[in-house]
Design an enzyme around this catalytic site. Sequence first.
Site, PDB file in Angstrom:
ATOM      1  N   GLU A 454      81.593  21.030   5.974  1.00 18.45           N
ATOM      2  CA  GLU A 454      81.292  20.769   4.555  1.00 18.45           C
ATOM      3  C   GLU A 454      82.499  20.414   3.698  1.00 18.45           C
ATOM      4  OE1 GLU A 454      78.977  24.042   3.077  1.00 18.45           O
ATOM      5  OE2 GLU A 454      77.282  23.631   4.386  1.00 18.45           O
ATOM      6  N   GLU A 550      72.821  22.875  10.235  1.00 22.88           N
ATOM      7  CA  GLU A 550      73.014  24.204   9.663  1.00 22.88           C
ATOM      8  C   GLU A 550      71.845  24.482   8.743  1.00 22.88           C
ATOM      9  OE1 GLU A 550      76.916  25.170   8.105  1.00 22.88           O
ATOM     10  OE2 GLU A 550      76.036  26.378   6.497  1.00 22.88           O
TER      11      GLU A 550
END
Length: 590
Positions: A454, A550
């Site tokens: 991320e 995720e």
Amino acid sequence: HYHIPTVTNLGNIDAYNFARKPAYDFGWDWGMGLAASGIWGGIRLVAFDSALLKNWHMYQTFSGDTFTLHVEAELLVPPGGDAGSLYFSLPELGNSQRLKVELDGSDINAYIKQDIQVKAKDVELWWPVGLGNQTLYNMTVTYVSWQQLLGVLDSADSVGFSTPAAAARPKAPAPKPHGRRRLLSPSDSSAAAQTLEAAVGLHPADADAKDLTSSVTKRVGFRVVELVRKPLPEAAAMLLGKGGWNSANKVGTGDRPCFWSSGSCGQWGWVNGTRWEFISNPVHDVPADKYYTGFPEFLGVNQSLPGGENPWWNDALGIWTGYNNNPKLAKFVEGESFFFKVNGVPLYAKGSNVIPPSLLRTNATVGLINHTLYNALDAKMNMVRVWGGGWYMPDAFYDYCDDHGLLVWQETMFACAPYPRGTAFLENVKEEVEQQVRRISYHPSVFLWGGNNEVEASFDWYKATQTNQPLYTSDYNALFIDTIGGIMKDLVPSMVYLDSSPSNGLVSEEPYIKRWGNSQDPRYGDVHFYDYYSNCLDTKTFPMAKFVSEHGWPSYPTWPTYKAATGPDDWSVGSLGMEFRQRHFNKTAE
């Protein structure tokens, strides 16, 4: 000098991105910030006066009917240099090779490469759990120093040297007596030196040879893993047959709501320092000789992709090829696929992320790690993702995955914030990542390297990155594309490398152009999915993504665990203890 922001949660310690420590060590939304420090593993002091095999790593390729193991042996070399033999052996396959090496001692580390070819018909493939067996083969690399052998022969002159292994083999011609001597340089008579191993009856597999050789044995598996990123009609034909999607198509509206934010999922890319806008919403009555970029002021200027048609506006059909809220029914669908094939078989990936099983590394025993992976298997998973905010797992983790068929998506340890790009920082990262790639990549379970968790997505979180995109994307490229991506190209070029997760993939590999923009856009690449409000069992709330790498929902620990750490005042939603443990600044409301 400029500001590099850091993600923070309630109770966190700031600026983790400047230290090469696990990001979670400074506090995360699932754990307290302890910032533990100190040496937790073993230490060895190694002395050597001849070259010593430290380790070996490999990657594999497949062409035609042959696997090639690209092996690189890592040796420690004394200042005076050394010369000897490297043996590469796959005993179950009867495959053994010998390589003469000369080491000048100019660098303490020497890397020697050797390719080993194995016919596919001679091996059983390694498969993920559910698709086949997890067949593994022992592979041993051994280094024999000719200098050490000369010392053995000197001893043989005085004590009558013999070994059981030597006695069991046909006798080689006895060496002539000689005085004490050393192999002074690689230019000494190599022809004479090559006879030394046979002269003392030495073979790397003999127990008697252990004091004369350095050897490393690992287990390898033969498999081919591909990431399939194709236009969706082509991918549909690959998965569903030549017919692909046969249902009638309705022209999409072009409205592109993002699943966890307002507005459309417009995208953009940097090409030679210039921002290129990609189409976001449809505009009709576009001139036939123009490709629309999504914004009227850019019509015909920096349009779409350089040198090509916009992939999301079908000029031939004159329509915006949108999702229409049902991509499986679309005949003209934008975006590309994202799935894996193992040994030619498409894989339906089922898995989750692995975070450190304990906040303190010393508490993460082999038993705890194996139990965690056992639970993944028990939940019918076939893949785990080693999350980039934690730490590189110990060898036992990857051994377990090899044995049980769990594929490993392995990330380097960067997460959720921009990182520096100073020379010292990048050099430190380079050494770290090279060590881990050499340690981990030979495992057949490790099929993919990711650059970070991320970090690309985090550019939408901070005012600094939002207002100075060229600066922070330049920093990003220096670290995750040039430095880490360069290491992957050098050490494991056949393995899949994704510079970030989630991400929209690439516009082009050569030149390397990322598809920047909303990294959660489900049209390309992988996405991360969190929904704190909806029913987690309602599949209608799930993103229409190609690959969800995720996902998560807020949840409580088991009651015995929670009860042991709290008091009765903490046992209700909205209590002070409960609110603090939410870790978000807006607590339960967030």
